[in-house]
Design an enzyme around this catalytic site. Structure first.
Site, PDB file in Angstrom:
ATOM      1  N   ARG A   1      -8.163  12.322  13.106  1.00 46.06           N
ATOM      2  CA  ARG A   1      -6.757  12.089  12.766  1.00 46.06           C
ATOM      3  C   ARG A   1      -6.055  13.426  12.518  1.00 46.06           C
ATOM      4  O   ARG A   1      -6.524  14.260  11.738  1.00 46.06           O
ATOM      5  CB  ARG A   1      -6.634  11.190  11.542  1.00 46.06           C
ATOM      6  CG  ARG A   1      -7.256   9.830  11.728  1.00 46.06           C
ATOM      7  CD  ARG A   1      -6.827   8.859  10.650  1.00 46.06           C
ATOM      8  NE  ARG A   1      -5.422   8.474  10.796  1.00 46.06           N
ATOM      9  CZ  ARG A   1      -4.797   7.614   9.992  1.00 46.06           C
ATOM     10  NH1 ARG A   1      -5.470   7.059   8.991  1.00 46.06           N
ATOM     11  NH2 ARG A   1      -3.535   7.305  10.177  1.00 46.06           N
TER      12      ARG A   1
ATOM     13  N   SER B   1       3.278  11.737  13.135  1.00 46.39           N
ATOM     14  CA  SER B   1       3.249  10.867  11.964  1.00 46.39           C
ATOM     15  C   SER B   1       4.347  11.255  10.985  1.00 46.39           C
ATOM     16  O   SER B   1       4.529  12.445  10.676  1.00 46.39           O
ATOM     17  CB  SER B   1       1.890  10.955  11.258  1.00 46.39           C
ATOM     18  OG  SER B   1       1.921  10.215  10.047  1.00 46.39           O
ATOM     19  N   SER B   2       5.045  10.245  10.481  1.00 45.41           N
ATOM     20  CA  SER B   2       6.044  10.499   9.440  1.00 45.41           C
ATOM     21  C   SER B   2       5.391  10.938   8.135  1.00 45.41           C
ATOM     22  O   SER B   2       6.052  11.491   7.254  1.00 45.41           O
ATOM     23  CB  SER B   2       6.866   9.234   9.197  1.00 45.41           C
ATOM     24  OG  SER B   2       6.048   8.199   8.658  1.00 45.41           O
TER      25      SER B   2
ATOM     26  N   SER C   1       8.698   6.142  12.671  1.00 48.11           N
ATOM     27  CA  SER C   1       8.732   5.456  11.376  1.00 48.11           C
ATOM     28  C   SER C   1       9.610   6.148  10.352  1.00 48.11           C
ATOM     29  O   SER C   1       9.189   6.436   9.225  1.00 48.11           O
ATOM     30  CB  SER C   1       7.305   5.298  10.823  1.00 48.11           C
ATOM     31  OG  SER C   1       7.284   4.330   9.798  1.00 48.11           O
TER      32      SER C   1
ATOM     33  N   ARG D   1      -5.818  -3.301  10.993  1.00 46.89           N
ATOM     34  CA  ARG D   1      -4.818  -4.056  11.750  1.00 46.89           C
ATOM     35  C   ARG D   1      -5.390  -4.608  13.059  1.00 46.89           C
ATOM     36  O   ARG D   1      -4.878  -5.598  13.588  1.00 46.89           O
ATOM     37  CB  ARG D   1      -3.578  -3.207  11.984  1.00 46.89           C
ATOM     38  CG  ARG D   1      -2.942  -2.747  10.666  1.00 46.89           C
ATOM     39  CD  ARG D   1      -1.468  -2.570  10.734  1.00 46.89           C
ATOM     40  NE  ARG D   1      -0.968  -1.921   9.522  1.00 46.89           N
ATOM     41  CZ  ARG D   1      -0.647  -2.552   8.399  1.00 46.89           C
ATOM     42  NH1 ARG D   1      -0.790  -3.872   8.327  1.00 46.89           N
ATOM     43  NH2 ARG D   1      -0.190  -1.891   7.348  1.00 46.89           N
TER      44      ARG D   1
ATOM     45  N   LYS E   1       0.832  -1.203   0.000  1.00 45.58           N
ATOM     46  CA  LYS E   1       0.000   0.000   0.000  1.00 45.58           C
ATOM     47  C   LYS E   1       0.864   1.249   0.000  1.00 45.58           C
ATOM     48  O   LYS E   1       0.612   2.209  -0.736  1.00 45.58           O
ATOM     49  CB  LYS E   1      -0.918   0.009   1.221  1.00 45.58           C
ATOM     50  CG  LYS E   1      -1.807   1.248   1.314  1.00 45.58           C
ATOM     51  CD  LYS E   1      -2.334   1.491   2.708  1.00 45.58           C
ATOM     52  CE  LYS E   1      -1.257   1.974   3.639  1.00 45.58           C
ATOM     53  NZ  LYS E   1      -1.751   2.380   4.976  1.00 45.58           N
ATOM     54  N   SER E   2       1.897   1.259   0.839  1.00 47.80           N
ATOM     55  CA  SER E   2       2.748   2.444   0.962  1.00 47.80           C
ATOM     56  C   SER E   2       3.420   2.779  -0.357  1.00 47.80           C
ATOM     57  O   SER E   2       3.448   3.940  -0.784  1.00 47.80           O
ATOM     58  CB  SER E   2       3.803   2.226   2.055  1.00 47.80           C
ATOM     59  OG  SER E   2       3.204   2.064   3.313  1.00 47.80           O
TER      60      SER E   2
ATOM     61  N   GLU F   1       3.581   0.196  12.488  1.00 46.47           N
ATOM     62  CA  GLU F   1       2.392  -0.393  11.870  1.00 46.47           C
ATOM     63  C   GLU F   1       2.312  -1.902  12.103  1.00 46.47           C
ATOM     64  O   GLU F   1       1.244  -2.499  11.972  1.00 46.47           O
ATOM     65  CB  GLU F   1       2.389  -0.101  10.369  1.00 46.47           C
ATOM     66  CG  GLU F   1       3.532  -0.729   9.599  1.00 46.47           C
ATOM     67  CD  GLU F   1       3.603  -0.254   8.159  1.00 46.47           C
ATOM     68  OE1 GLU F   1       3.898  -1.088   7.297  1.00 46.47           O
ATOM     69  OE2 GLU F   1       3.365   0.939   7.916  1.00 46.47           O
TER      70      GLU F   1
END
Length: 443
Positions: free
Chosen positions: A129, A177-178, A206, A399, A27-28, A324
């Protein structure tokens, strides 16, 4: 699309596993390649692209901005991306982000190059978020942000700057968050002058995801220099090769490989790259911490994990490079015979849900023992007979669903609410999971 029961009864492993699981594309990488293809001037053919909710949201978002994503009529994982001919994105539109972090943190930066304001919205849960750091960065480049609700959160409208030139030094705190850094780096690759992005916070989660972004920009002919929490992006034309092949998602391989430890037996994942910028590449070493036997055959590119069904606690494990994977490893820790403490993952409180709170709640729900710490989780060993069936919540978090499925391998009566949320990153998780459990059953 198959309708799944809700809640979904997680199947128990009836025998040691002996399975090969072909994991879909990353996905990334998929969403970074789609963005970089849109920033170029020539069409790009992406092979092995993940087709999941997150990538569908990304393609739909870029479609709103005037980018055409054409799906191959015979191979649905092959998509050709056609950027706008003049290099300017179409504004006066609404981009729907769903709950996809890469869409809500990457695509707003593309609004810098739109010809009119762009509105962003998403799922109700996405309103929680954090977004402000990336939006602060865009404001420092001359964009205007109009919030409809709380400042720093969806929904909002971005009015692009009048000028897209000149050297700038952006300062943001990317501790949560990165993706904030990655989103700005991707957009900076198209800027007409040097951009510097400085991270002002004390921690940066991350970093491998940021290195992935840097590597992908380099692959497209751009350049990113890094020194002491400052990224410098010189002006370059970015253009991916005509054809790009997407690696399998190594983090999405984690539930299947962890299943070998919990149920016992062997699980193999083909096409595992010898080297990768994906955080999931760290998974083999993490699994060894729990007592797994891990082998990699470079000639066949097959990673093999074998477990005895008895799991060691990992002791203290720093998961900051690959947070993750934490929910998946938490399932191992919950059924291990000694304690595990995960550190470096405070930022998981701002993911699809507060994952630290969710994991603590769900481990306790089925009879396990877990506590939140300041920057992670402490998961304590309990006797396996102390674990019991329960209806496990997933909080619209893919997840958390795979975490619950892992628990269900050895704990009878685990029902998983909204297992369909796994479609966010694995189009047919239930099908792959069922096939893994059935494979080798007649040996």
């Amino acid at each position: 699309m198959t309708t799944l029961p809700d809640p979904w009864p997680a199947p128990q492993a009836q025998h040691p596993l002996n399975a090969t699981v072909d994991v879909p594309g990353s996905k990334s990488l998929s969403n970074r390649y789609i963005i970089l293809a849109a920033l170029g001037s020539q069409p790009v053919r992406l092979e092995g692209l993940l087709r999941s909710r997150d990538t569908e949201l990304m393609m739909a978002a870029l479609d709103q901005l005037g980018v055409r994503c054409e799906i191959d009529s015979t191979v649905e994982t092959t998509v050709t991306v056609y950027p706008p001919q003049d290099g300017i994105f179409t504004g006066n539109c609404t981009v729907y982000c769903g709950l996809a972090g890469t869409v809500m943190r990457f695509v707003p930066a593309l609004a810098l190059y739109a010809d009119a304001p762009v509105r962003f919205d998403g799922d109700t849960q996405a309103y929680k978020r954090p977004m402000k750091p990336v939006l602060d960065g865009l404001e420092q480049l001359g964009a205007q942000i109009e919030y409809e609700g709380a400042e720093g959160f969806l929904p909002f409208t971005i009015t692009p700057p009048r000028a897209r030139e000149g050297q700038h030094h952006i300062r943001i705190d990317s501790s949560q968050s990165s993706q904030f850094i990655s989103g700005l780096l991707l957009a900076a690759a198209k800027w007409s002058d040097i951009l510097e992005i400085e991270h002002t916070g004390d921690t940066l989660p991350s970093m491998p995801h940021i290195r992935m972004t840097m590597d992908d920009i380099s692959r497209a002919g751009g350049q990113v220099l890094y020194h002491e929490a400052v990224w410098t992006v010189p002006s370059h034309e970015v253009q991916l090769a005509h054809t790009v092949v997407v690696e399998p998602d190594l983090s999405n391989a984690a539930p299947f490989l962890c299943a070998a430890l919990i149920a016992g037996g062997t699980v193999r994942v083909p096409r595992w790259p010898a080297q990768s910028t994906q955080p999931g590449a760290l998974l083999p070493d993490y699994l060894r911490s729990f007592g797994a036997q891990v082998q990699y055959d470079s000639s066949t590119q097959i990673l093999t994990v074998h477990g005895s069904g008895t799991i060691d606690g990992a002791g203290e494990l720093d998961l900051s490079p690959a947070g993750e994977i934490a929910p998946t490893l938490a399932a191992l820790a919950a059924v291990a015979q000694s304690d595990s403490t995960f550190t470096g993952i405070a930022h998981l409180r701002g993911h699809e849900t507060d994952r630290l709170a969710a994991l603590t709640t769900e481990i306790q729900r089925c009879g396990g023992s877990a506590q939140e710490t300041q920057d992670g989780l402490a998961i304590h060993a309990v006797k396996r007979f102390a674990l019991h069936g329960a209806v496990m919540e997933t909080y619209a978090d893919h997840r958390m669903a795979t975490f619950a499925a892992l628990i269900g391998l050895i704990v009878p009566g685990i029902d998983v609410v909204n297992v369909a949320t796994t479609r966010k990153t694995i189009p047919d998780f239930v099908g792959l999971w069922t096939a893994m459990l059935e494979e080798g059953s007649n040996d």
